[in-house]
Design a protein around this motif. Structure first.
Motif, PDB file in Angstrom:
ATOM      1  N   ALA A 167      87.885   3.454  26.950  1.00  0.00           N
ATOM      2  CA  ALA A 167      86.476   3.258  27.275  1.00  0.00           C
ATOM      3  C   ALA A 167      86.094   4.107  28.473  1.00  0.00           C
ATOM      4  CB  ALA A 167      86.200   1.784  27.563  1.00  0.00           C
ATOM      5  N   LEU A 168      84.807   4.351  28.606  1.00  0.00           N
ATOM      6  CA  LEU A 168      84.265   5.091  29.745  1.00  0.00           C
ATOM      7  C   LEU A 168      83.833   4.067  30.793  1.00  0.00           C
ATOM      8  CD1 LEU A 168      83.412   7.859  30.857  1.00  0.00           C
ATOM      9  CD2 LEU A 168      81.224   7.543  29.718  1.00  0.00           C
ATOM     10  N   VAL A 169      84.553   4.038  31.933  1.00  0.00           N
ATOM     11  CA  VAL A 169      84.277   3.063  32.983  1.00  0.00           C
ATOM     12  C   VAL A 169      84.077   3.812  34.296  1.00  0.00           C
ATOM     13  CG1 VAL A 169      85.160   1.062  34.232  1.00  0.00           C
ATOM     14  CG2 VAL A 169      85.697   1.351  31.804  1.00  0.00           C
ATOM     15  N   ASP A 170      82.905   3.662  34.884  1.00  0.00           N
ATOM     16  CA  ASP A 170      82.583   4.304  36.166  1.00  0.00           C
ATOM     17  C   ASP A 170      82.840   5.809  36.154  1.00  0.00           C
ATOM     18  OD1 ASP A 170      81.817   1.855  37.245  1.00  0.00           O
ATOM     19  OD2 ASP A 170      83.853   1.403  37.933  1.00  0.00           O
ATOM     20  N   GLY A 171      82.459   6.465  35.082  1.00  0.00           N
ATOM     21  CA  GLY A 171      82.575   7.909  34.986  1.00  0.00           C
ATOM     22  C   GLY A 171      83.983   8.411  34.719  1.00  0.00           C
ATOM     23  N   ARG A 172      84.919   7.527  34.322  1.00  0.00           N
ATOM     24  CA  ARG A 172      86.285   7.928  33.995  1.00  0.00           C
ATOM     25  C   ARG A 172      86.708   7.287  32.679  1.00  0.00           C
ATOM     26  NH1 ARG A 172      88.732   4.993  38.088  1.00  0.00           N
ATOM     27  NH2 ARG A 172      90.614   5.096  36.843  1.00  0.00           N
ATOM     28  N   LEU A 173      87.568   7.981  31.920  1.00  0.00           N
ATOM     29  CA  LEU A 173      88.140   7.386  30.723  1.00  0.00           C
ATOM     30  C   LEU A 173      89.278   6.462  31.146  1.00  0.00           C
ATOM     31  CD1 LEU A 173      88.283  10.424  28.273  1.00  0.00           C
ATOM     32  CD2 LEU A 173      86.684   8.514  28.254  1.00  0.00           C
ATOM     33  N   GLN A 174      89.270   5.244  30.595  1.00  0.00           N
ATOM     34  CA  GLN A 174      90.273   4.258  30.943  1.00  0.00           C
ATOM     35  C   GLN A 174      90.895   3.703  29.681  1.00  0.00           C
ATOM     36  OE1 GLN A 174      89.001   0.765  33.057  1.00  0.00           O
ATOM     37  NE2 GLN A 174      89.336   1.748  35.021  1.00  0.00           N
ATOM     38  N   LEU A 175      92.224   3.522  29.690  1.00  0.00           N
ATOM     39  CA  LEU A 175      92.950   2.959  28.560  1.00  0.00           C
ATOM     40  C   LEU A 175      93.266   1.504  28.852  1.00  0.00           C
ATOM     41  CD1 LEU A 175      94.563   3.697  25.866  1.00  0.00           C
ATOM     42  CD2 LEU A 175      96.534   3.661  27.371  1.00  0.00           C
ATOM     43  N   ARG A 176      92.952   0.645  27.897  1.00  0.00           N
ATOM     44  CA  ARG A 176      93.268  -0.785  28.034  1.00  0.00           C
ATOM     45  C   ARG A 176      94.124  -1.192  26.846  1.00  0.00           C
ATOM     46  NH1 ARG A 176      87.146  -2.765  29.192  1.00  0.00           N
ATOM     47  NH2 ARG A 176      86.854  -1.584  31.108  1.00  0.00           N
ATOM     48  N   THR A 177      95.202  -1.881  27.135  1.00  0.00           N
ATOM     49  CA  THR A 177      96.084  -2.371  26.067  1.00  0.00           C
ATOM     50  C   THR A 177      96.219  -3.871  26.191  1.00  0.00           C
ATOM     51  OG1 THR A 177      98.021  -1.974  27.454  1.00  0.00           O
ATOM     52  CG2 THR A 177      97.409  -0.225  25.917  1.00  0.00           C
TER      53      THR A 177
END
Length: 178
Positions: A167-177
């Motif tokens: 997801a795009l969170v605060d202008g950065r791509l973040q991976l959540r598992t």
């Protein structure tokens, strides 16, 4: 219509209704039970690329009074290339444009990619196609516009039927598992 036709029509209608109800409750697997999924899910506002110039007094004099603006701008929204590679194998590589007739609306990224379970190296890049030196009027930068280049390069361990959400969170791509 005779009474026999009415009974046959009633039986056929009830039969099709029952089949429809049973088929809507059927479990359908899109990916194998042993597959994991990398899901991309975000919304981004494209940058606005504009070229502006100041009009000369002669040009202003030729315009109707209600259209006399000292500065004239024309432009378009930026396009972005989305690429996804898992363990070096490309799963996605395409150019995305904003929605709407003029492509000035948000870009929606909603995709799923099945991968085999285990430790995987995931590389995602979401970058502007237009060169960085493309003119842009800083007075018209959209609030919340996506940065020019977003990259996520990480290693993740996925079990069977697990979902890794990017997801795009605060202008950065973040991976959540899970």
């Amino acid at each position: 219509m005779t009474w026999r036709r009415r009974i046959v029509a009633l039986v056929v209608t009830v039969g099709f209704g029952w089949l429809l109800a049973k088929s809507s409750a059927a479990d359908v697997r899109w990916h194998g039970a042993d597959a994991a999924v990398v899901r991309l899910s975000w919304v981004a506002r494209p940058e606005r690329i504009e070229q502006c110039r100041d009009l000369t007094p002669e040009e202003l004099a030729t315009r109707p009074a209600h259209m006399r603006q000292a500065r004239e701008c024309s432009g378009a929204s930026a396009t972005y290339r989305l690429s996804l590679a898992v363990d070096g194998a490309s799963h996605e590589d395409r150019v995305l444009r904003g929605g709407g007739l003029r492509n000035d609306r948000a870009i929606f990224v909603l995709d799923e990619f099945p991968v085999s379970p285990g430790q995987r190296r995931v590389v995602i890049r979401f970058a502007r196609v237009e060169p960085a030196e493309a003119p842009m009027d800083s007075s018209n930068v959209r609030r919340g516009a996506v940065p020019r280049d977003l990259t996520l390069d990480t290693t993740v361990t996925l079990s069977a039927s697990a979902v890794a959400l990017v997801a795009l969170v605060d202008g950065r791509l973040q991976l959540r598992t899970p």
